[in-house]
Write an enzyme that holds these catalytic residues in place. Structure first.
Site, PDB file in Angstrom:
ATOM      1  N   TYR A  40      28.815  34.293  29.294  1.00 42.39           N
ATOM      2  CA  TYR A  40      27.495  33.667  29.231  1.00 42.39           C
ATOM      3  C   TYR A  40      27.565  32.211  29.674  1.00 42.39           C
ATOM      4  O   TYR A  40      26.768  31.751  30.507  1.00 42.39           O
ATOM      5  CB  TYR A  40      26.960  33.760  27.803  1.00 42.39           C
ATOM      6  CG  TYR A  40      25.599  33.137  27.611  1.00 42.39           C
ATOM      7  CD1 TYR A  40      24.477  33.655  28.249  1.00 42.39           C
ATOM      8  CD2 TYR A  40      25.433  32.031  26.779  1.00 42.39           C
ATOM      9  CE1 TYR A  40      23.220  33.099  28.061  1.00 42.39           C
ATOM     10  CE2 TYR A  40      24.190  31.466  26.590  1.00 42.39           C
ATOM     11  CZ  TYR A  40      23.086  32.002  27.228  1.00 42.39           C
ATOM     12  OH  TYR A  40      21.849  31.435  27.038  1.00 42.39           O
TER      13      TYR A  40
ATOM     14  N   SER B 259      21.751  26.498  29.516  1.00 42.65           N
ATOM     15  CA  SER B 259      22.091  26.587  28.098  1.00 42.65           C
ATOM     16  C   SER B 259      23.115  25.533  27.739  1.00 42.65           C
ATOM     17  O   SER B 259      23.965  25.169  28.561  1.00 42.65           O
ATOM     18  CB  SER B 259      22.679  27.970  27.776  1.00 42.65           C
ATOM     19  OG  SER B 259      23.191  28.016  26.453  1.00 42.65           O
TER      20      SER B 259
ATOM     21  N   GLY C  77       8.900  36.235  31.658  1.00 48.50           N
ATOM     22  CA  GLY C  77       7.800  35.561  30.981  1.00 48.50           C
ATOM     23  C   GLY C  77       7.077  36.384  29.945  1.00 48.50           C
ATOM     24  O   GLY C  77       5.968  36.026  29.542  1.00 48.50           O
ATOM     25  N   THR C  78       7.691  37.472  29.459  1.00 49.16           N
ATOM     26  CA  THR C  78       6.966  38.358  28.552  1.00 49.16           C
ATOM     27  C   THR C  78       7.300  38.137  27.078  1.00 49.16           C
ATOM     28  O   THR C  78       6.704  38.773  26.212  1.00 49.16           O
ATOM     29  CB  THR C  78       7.233  39.832  28.913  1.00 49.16           C
ATOM     30  OG1 THR C  78       8.637  40.103  28.774  1.00 49.16           O
ATOM     31  CG2 THR C  78       6.797  40.125  30.346  1.00 49.16           C
ATOM     32  N   SER C  79       8.238  37.260  26.776  1.00 49.22           N
ATOM     33  CA  SER C  79       8.580  36.979  25.379  1.00 49.22           C
ATOM     34  C   SER C  79       9.265  35.621  25.289  1.00 49.22           C
ATOM     35  O   SER C  79       9.645  35.032  26.305  1.00 49.22           O
ATOM     36  CB  SER C  79       9.497  38.072  24.806  1.00 49.22           C
ATOM     37  OG  SER C  79      10.749  38.069  25.464  1.00 49.22           O
ATOM     38  N   GLY C  80       9.432  35.145  24.068  1.00 47.27           N
ATOM     39  CA  GLY C  80      10.215  33.943  23.815  1.00 47.27           C
ATOM     40  C   GLY C  80       9.763  32.717  24.571  1.00 47.27           C
ATOM     41  O   GLY C  80       8.565  32.412  24.684  1.00 47.27           O
ATOM     42  N   ILE C  81      10.730  31.992  25.121  1.00 38.87           N
ATOM     43  CA  ILE C  81      10.456  30.746  25.837  1.00 38.87           C
ATOM     44  C   ILE C  81       9.553  30.990  27.039  1.00 38.87           C
ATOM     45  O   ILE C  81       8.638  30.215  27.318  1.00 38.87           O
ATOM     46  CB  ILE C  81      11.771  30.084  26.276  1.00 38.87           C
ATOM     47  CG1 ILE C  81      12.561  29.594  25.050  1.00 38.87           C
ATOM     48  CG2 ILE C  81      11.513  28.917  27.226  1.00 38.87           C
ATOM     49  CD1 ILE C  81      13.967  29.118  25.374  1.00 38.87           C
ATOM     50  N   GLY C  82       9.789  32.080  27.762  1.00 41.22           N
ATOM     51  CA  GLY C  82       8.989  32.359  28.949  1.00 41.22           C
ATOM     52  C   GLY C  82       7.525  32.585  28.633  1.00 41.22           C
ATOM     53  O   GLY C  82       6.642  32.041  29.303  1.00 41.22           O
TER      54      GLY C  82
END
Length: 236
Positions: free
Chosen positions: A140, A127, A4-9
């Site tokens: 992936y 994804s 949760g520290t960048s981007g979508i999170g």
């Protein structure tokens, strides 16, 4: 939520805070954790945790239980995206992707079972690569496809406990990921123009709002579903 520290999170954490929720996030990078703390405020619980460390998922659950007592919503977001041809993969690399994208999330959900509320909601970040067969995405896509099946199987297993499990499958989203993969701004623009029918990358907020909806009482009848958020990319 994990990762949760960048981007979508990070954007999803913002959206939940705007809805009045108490939020806990995990991360591994001290710099992004510090930035997230400044952006989200001291009221957010930030836990340093490796998403691929199976043994480390129990301390995460214990920290959440100590802070909140019960857990209403889990967004499984932490993941790794590594793209390369089949012949360049080795066992260690494959194991790393599977540990972070599948094993860690699986055992985190297991560790959190005793503190989930009834009702509760789990949203898994998968994804569109699980569907489209893009070159160089074998591992992936494999890992995200495995995670996607959990939205189905755990739905059937956990609904009797009041736990709904669903998935979101984003396409290209404007996050730091593409820079980390070595793509320039012109590369991403070309990809958007040729691969995405709407002609642009999605915004983290467009994914985050869907997650908030799936976690809400308004989605109480949505179970084991996948919401594709890709600007039409998977329709090509």
């Amino acid at each position: 939520m994990t990762g949760g520290t960048s981007g979508i999170g990070l954007e999803t954490a913002r959206q939940f805070l705007a809805e009045g929720a108490r939020v806990a996030i995990t991360g591994t990078n001290p710099e992004t954790m510090d930035r997230a703390r400044k952006e989200l405020g001291d009221g957010v619980l930030i836990i340093r945790a490796d998403a691929g460390d199976v043994a480390g998922q129990t301390p995460v659950a214990e920290a959440v239980a100590k802070a909140f007592g019960k857990l209403d919503i889990l967004f499984v977001n932490a993941g790794v995206a590594e793209f390369k041809p089949l012949e360049q993969w080795d066992e260690a690399g494959l194991d790393r992707s599977i540990s972070i994208n599948v094993k860690g999330p699986f055992f985190l959900i297991q560790a959190l079972l005793p503190i989930f509320s009834n009702p509760a909601s789990v949203v898994l970040n998968t994804s569109i690569n699980a569907h489209i067969g893009a070159p160089n995405s074998s591992v992936y896509a494999l890992s995200k496809g495995a995670l996607l099946t959990l939205a189905k199987t755990l739905s059937g297993e956990l609904i009797s406990r009041g736990i709904r499990v669903n998935a979101v499958s984003p396409g290209p989203i404007a996050t730091p990921l593409y820079g980390e993969l070595g793509m320039t701004e012109s590369d991403t623009q070309a990809m958007a123009e040729t691969k995405v029918p709407v002609g642009r990358f999605g915004q983290p907020s467009e994914v985050a709002k869907t997650i908030v909806f799936l976690a809400s009482d308004e989605a109480a009848y949505i179970i084991g579903s996948e919401f594709t958020i890709d600007g039409g990319m998977s329709t090509l």
